[in-house]
Motif scaffolding. Structure first.
Motif, PDB file in Angstrom:
ATOM      1  N   GLN A  32       0.836  -1.209   0.000  1.00 22.88           N
ATOM      2  CA  GLN A  32       0.000   0.000   0.000  1.00 22.88           C
ATOM      3  C   GLN A  32       0.870   1.259   0.000  1.00 22.88           C
ATOM      4  OE1 GLN A  32      -3.554   0.074   1.992  1.00 22.88           O
ATOM      5  NE2 GLN A  32      -3.825  -2.119   1.981  1.00 22.88           N
ATOM      6  N   CYS A  33       1.876   1.262   0.884  1.00 24.42           N
ATOM      7  CA  CYS A  33       2.782   2.411   0.967  1.00 24.42           C
ATOM      8  C   CYS A  33       3.576   2.558  -0.326  1.00 24.42           C
ATOM      9  CB  CYS A  33       3.743   2.269   2.146  1.00 24.42           C
ATOM     10  SG  CYS A  33       2.950   2.570   3.723  1.00 24.42           S
ATOM     11  N   PHE A  34       3.987   1.408  -0.895  1.00 23.73           N
ATOM     12  CA  PHE A  34       4.775   1.472  -2.124  1.00 23.73           C
ATOM     13  C   PHE A  34       3.979   2.146  -3.248  1.00 23.73           C
ATOM     14  CE2 PHE A  34       5.818  -0.615  -6.234  1.00 23.73           C
ATOM     15  CZ  PHE A  34       7.016   0.044  -6.451  1.00 23.73           C
ATOM     16  N   ILE A  35       2.719   1.737  -3.408  1.00 24.02           N
ATOM     17  CA  ILE A  35       1.898   2.317  -4.474  1.00 24.02           C
ATOM     18  C   ILE A  35       1.693   3.815  -4.241  1.00 24.02           C
ATOM     19  CG2 ILE A  35      -0.384   2.306  -5.558  1.00 24.02           C
ATOM     20  CD1 ILE A  35      -0.513  -0.720  -4.841  1.00 24.02           C
ATOM     21  N   LEU A  36       1.325   4.157  -2.999  1.00 22.12           N
ATOM     22  CA  LEU A  36       1.021   5.555  -2.699  1.00 22.12           C
ATOM     23  C   LEU A  36       2.253   6.455  -2.841  1.00 22.12           C
ATOM     24  CD1 LEU A  36      -1.706   6.826  -1.759  1.00 22.12           C
ATOM     25  CD2 LEU A  36      -0.563   7.165   0.415  1.00 22.12           C
ATOM     26  N   PHE A  37       3.353   6.034  -2.212  1.00 25.40           N
ATOM     27  CA  PHE A  37       4.568   6.846  -2.288  1.00 25.40           C
ATOM     28  C   PHE A  37       5.162   6.797  -3.691  1.00 25.40           C
ATOM     29  CE2 PHE A  37       4.163   6.600   2.277  1.00 25.40           C
ATOM     30  CZ  PHE A  37       4.533   7.871   2.660  1.00 25.40           C
ATOM     31  N   CYS A  65       3.387   6.806  -6.443  1.00 27.49           N
ATOM     32  CA  CYS A  65       2.647   7.824  -7.196  1.00 27.49           C
ATOM     33  C   CYS A  65       3.166   9.224  -6.870  1.00 27.49           C
ATOM     34  CB  CYS A  65       1.153   7.751  -6.878  1.00 27.49           C
ATOM     35  SG  CYS A  65       0.330   6.352  -7.640  1.00 27.49           S
ATOM     36  N   LEU A  66       3.452   9.438  -5.581  1.00 23.48           N
ATOM     37  CA  LEU A  66       3.953  10.744  -5.155  1.00 23.48           C
ATOM     38  C   LEU A  66       5.331  11.003  -5.758  1.00 23.48           C
ATOM     39  CD1 LEU A  66       3.230  13.169  -3.504  1.00 23.48           C
ATOM     40  CD2 LEU A  66       3.972  11.996  -1.447  1.00 23.48           C
ATOM     41  N   ALA A  67       6.197   9.977  -5.727  1.00 23.19           N
ATOM     42  CA  ALA A  67       7.542  10.112  -6.284  1.00 23.19           C
ATOM     43  C   ALA A  67       7.467  10.380  -7.786  1.00 23.19           C
ATOM     44  CB  ALA A  67       8.348   8.850  -6.003  1.00 23.19           C
ATOM     45  N   ALA A  68       6.586   9.634  -8.471  1.00 27.57           N
ATOM     46  CA  ALA A  68       6.414   9.846  -9.909  1.00 27.57           C
ATOM     47  C   ALA A  68       5.896  11.257 -10.167  1.00 27.57           C
ATOM     48  CB  ALA A  68       5.456   8.813 -10.482  1.00 27.57           C
ATOM     49  N   GLY A  69       5.014  11.735  -9.270  1.00 28.72           N
ATOM     50  CA  GLY A  69       4.505  13.102  -9.384  1.00 28.72           C
ATOM     51  C   GLY A  69       5.642  14.111  -9.282  1.00 28.72           C
ATOM     52  N   GLU A  70       6.528  13.920  -8.308  1.00 24.12           N
ATOM     53  CA  GLU A  70       7.687  14.810  -8.137  1.00 24.12           C
ATOM     54  C   GLU A  70       8.534  14.822  -9.414  1.00 24.12           C
ATOM     55  OE1 GLU A  70       8.441  16.650  -5.483  1.00 24.12           O
ATOM     56  OE2 GLU A  70       7.487  15.744  -3.718  1.00 24.12           O
ATOM     57  N   LEU A  71       8.745  13.608  -9.956  1.00 25.48           N
ATOM     58  CA  LEU A  71       9.573  13.449 -11.142  1.00 25.48           C
ATOM     59  C   LEU A  71       8.952  14.182 -12.337  1.00 25.48           C
ATOM     60  CD1 LEU A  71      12.179  11.688 -11.406  1.00 25.48           C
ATOM     61  CD2 LEU A  71      10.784  10.089 -12.724  1.00 25.48           C
ATOM     62  N   ILE A  72       7.631  13.965 -12.515  1.00 26.01           N
ATOM     63  CA  ILE A  72       6.926  14.587 -13.647  1.00 26.01           C
ATOM     64  C   ILE A  72       6.986  16.112 -13.539  1.00 26.01           C
ATOM     65  CG2 ILE A  72       4.636  14.943 -14.669  1.00 26.01           C
ATOM     66  CD1 ILE A  72       4.062  11.966 -13.984  1.00 26.01           C
ATOM     67  N   VAL A 131      -0.483  15.821  -9.031  1.00 25.71           N
ATOM     68  CA  VAL A 131      -0.091  14.966 -10.151  1.00 25.71           C
ATOM     69  C   VAL A 131      -0.158  13.502  -9.707  1.00 25.71           C
ATOM     70  CG1 VAL A 131       1.747  14.374 -11.765  1.00 25.71           C
ATOM     71  CG2 VAL A 131       1.367  16.763 -11.152  1.00 25.71           C
ATOM     72  N   GLY A 132       0.307  13.220  -8.476  1.00 23.40           N
ATOM     73  CA  GLY A 132       0.262  11.861  -7.937  1.00 23.40           C
ATOM     74  C   GLY A 132      -1.164  11.347  -7.808  1.00 23.40           C
ATOM     75  N   MET A 133      -2.087  12.235  -7.403  1.00 27.50           N
ATOM     76  CA  MET A 133      -3.496  11.853  -7.271  1.00 27.50           C
ATOM     77  C   MET A 133      -4.074  11.455  -8.628  1.00 27.50           C
ATOM     78  SD  MET A 133      -6.640  14.258  -5.998  1.00 27.50           S
ATOM     79  CE  MET A 133      -6.921  15.268  -7.399  1.00 27.50           C
ATOM     80  N   LEU A 134      -3.799  12.273  -9.663  1.00 27.93           N
ATOM     81  CA  LEU A 134      -4.291  11.962 -10.997  1.00 27.93           C
ATOM     82  C   LEU A 134      -3.676  10.664 -11.500  1.00 27.93           C
ATOM     83  CD1 LEU A 134      -4.123  15.576 -12.504  1.00 27.93           C
ATOM     84  CD2 LEU A 134      -6.148  14.352 -11.697  1.00 27.93           C
ATOM     85  N   ALA A 188      -1.921  12.059   1.580  1.00 27.63           N
ATOM     86  CA  ALA A 188      -3.379  12.095   1.711  1.00 27.63           C
ATOM     87  C   ALA A 188      -4.025  12.682   0.464  1.00 27.63           C
ATOM     88  CB  ALA A 188      -3.793  12.886   2.950  1.00 27.63           C
ATOM     89  N   VAL A 189      -3.381  13.678  -0.135  1.00 22.90           N
ATOM     90  CA  VAL A 189      -3.918  14.240  -1.383  1.00 22.90           C
ATOM     91  C   VAL A 189      -3.828  13.200  -2.499  1.00 22.90           C
ATOM     92  CG1 VAL A 189      -3.576  16.008  -3.161  1.00 22.90           C
ATOM     93  CG2 VAL A 189      -3.511  16.648  -0.758  1.00 22.90           C
ATOM     94  N   VAL A 190      -2.715  12.446  -2.545  1.00 18.74           N
ATOM     95  CA  VAL A 190      -2.608  11.362  -3.529  1.00 18.74           C
ATOM     96  C   VAL A 190      -3.733  10.352  -3.317  1.00 18.74           C
ATOM     97  CG1 VAL A 190      -1.173   9.471  -4.406  1.00 18.74           C
ATOM     98  CG2 VAL A 190      -0.101  11.625  -3.724  1.00 18.74           C
ATOM     99  N   ALA A 191      -4.054  10.061  -2.053  1.00 18.97           N
ATOM    100  CA  ALA A 191      -5.094   9.077  -1.731  1.00 18.97           C
ATOM    101  C   ALA A 191      -6.449   9.465  -2.315  1.00 18.97           C
ATOM    102  CB  ALA A 191      -5.202   8.901  -0.214  1.00 18.97           C
ATOM    103  N   LEU A 192      -6.669  10.776  -2.531  1.00 15.68           N
ATOM    104  CA  LEU A 192      -7.941  11.233  -3.109  1.00 15.68           C
ATOM    105  C   LEU A 192      -8.127  10.710  -4.537  1.00 15.68           C
ATOM    106  CD1 LEU A 192      -7.989  14.923  -1.818  1.00 15.68           C
ATOM    107  CD2 LEU A 192      -9.501  13.084  -1.120  1.00 15.68           C
TER     108      LEU A 192
END
Lengths: 131, 237
Positions: free
Chosen positions: A4-9, A11-18, A31-34, B75-79
């Motif tokens: 779960q943490c791997f997927i979420l973080f 996405c966030l890391a990929a967002g930072e990269l993008i 960006v990570g949310m999208l 948390a924003v990513v979780a949305l």
């Protein structure tokens, strides 16, 4: 929990990269949310792989705002000296944004439906004429 | 007691104070069912009073608090999850959604700037208020680009979010707006993640529209604020 943490973080890391590479004017978290929504839509990520962590984070979203809110104390002097414009502008504008966003959505939906109806009626008439 | 070197500035002490106050405030709200007893608002107030009374500096608290607000980004990513669940409904009404967000964004910037100027706010404060409806990172960046005070914006963003979370649904209900898409989009546009969190508490579908509103208004505000501010300046000069 690890996945779960791997997927979420991830996405966030990929967002930072993008954001770093493209220079797009959005925060990495958005960006990570999208990206997460996209991965779910493409079935790369399954809902049950992530939902426990995401629903925990979403249900405590407000709590995470406490430390940034404490920053208020740094500007108490400035806020006190301009309290009327700050308070009134914030209140009035928040109410106006709520109303106008909701009304525009309702009016635009109605407008779109009318246009679609008219188009389908016109094409319906055409079919009758063709026949 | 010499403030910062004391036990009171220990990270774990400050963190437990934050958790404990929030927990107590939640119980208080459940007991009295008053929207004004918002746990976030109470916790912020209690901690500010605590810091002022003990002399622990804001910088010390911020270091401890970063363990909490670290989770804002994940948390924003979780949305993305509720957003995904409403994807097909969103695709069906893309045009009304985009229209409502552009209008909401413009109304937000113009009404804030005009009202604040009219009531005599200084230029720096006006610039710091302009982007108050959107999520903190976007708002702070916009403020920096138009000559405001980013950290003041961060505080105003939280206040705006609290106003939206506490009063948003009351305002919308009183105006007889019941469409879940309209409710969610406006809560997210007006009060970012805090409005979204309140929307999520009411209904997951409304919450999904709110996360879309928070995203789109953030995007439009980042793109449009400098131009809109320039126009307002020219018109009111």
């Amino acid at each position: 929990m690890v996945i779960q943490c791997f997927i979420l973080f991830g996405c966030l890391a990929a967002g930072e990269l993008i954001v770093a590479v493209t220079g797009v004017r959005l925060p990495a978290s958005i960006v990570g949310m999208l990206l997460l929504a996209l991965l779910l839509a493409l079935k790369v990520v399954k809902l049950q792989q992530i939902e426990k962590l995401t629903s925990f984070l979403i249900s405590n979203l407000g709590f995470f705002f406490v430390p940034p809110g404490v920053a208020l104390m740094v500007h108490l002097g400035l806020i006190r000296s301009e309290i009327v414009p700050i308070a009134v502008a914030t209140l009035v504008s928040t109410a106006l944004v709520l109303w106008f966003t909701a009304w525009t959505h309702i009016a635009a939906s109605r407008g779109e439906r009318k246009v679609k109806d008219r188009l389908s009626r016109r094409s319906g008439r055409k079919e009758v004429a063709d026949a | 007691m010499t403030g910062d070197s004391s036990l009171l500035s220990n990270t774990f002490v400050l963190l437990s104070l934050t958790f404990g106050t929030y927990f107590g405030a939640q119980r208080l709200q459940r007991r009295f069912r008053s929207a004004l007893l918002n746990p976030i608002l109470i916790t912020i107030a209690v901690i500010i009073l605590f810091l002022q009374a003990t002399g622990v500096t804001y910088e010390t608290y911020r270091e401890a608090g970063s363990w909490i607000d670290f989770w804002l980004k994940p948390a924003v990513v979780a949305l993305g999850v509720p957003l995904y669940k409403q994807l097909s409904a969103i695709r069906r009404q893309l045009v009304p959604i985009l229209c409502s967000q552009v209008i909401g964004c413009l109304i937000g910037i113009v009404s804030t700037v005009v009202t604040a100027k009219w009531l005599g706010a200084s230029d720096a404060v006006v610039a710091s208020l302009a982007s108050k409806s959107v999520t903190t990172p976007i708002a702070m960046e916009v403020t920096a680009s138009i000559g405001g005070i980013p950290s003041l914006t961060a505080a105003v963003v939280v206040i705006t979010g609290l106003i939206g979370a506490v009063a948003g649904f009351r305002i919308l209900d009183a105006s007889r707006i019941h469409n879940p898409a309209a409710l969610g989009l406006s809560m997210g546009a007006a009060a970012h993640a805090l409005g979204t969190s309140a929307a999520m508490d009411r209904d997951a579908a409304i919450g999904a529209y709110a996360s879309l509103g928070l995203t789109l208004n953030g995007l439009f505000t980042a793109l449009l604020t400098p131009t809109v501010i320039g126009l307002v300046d020219r018109l009111t000069a």
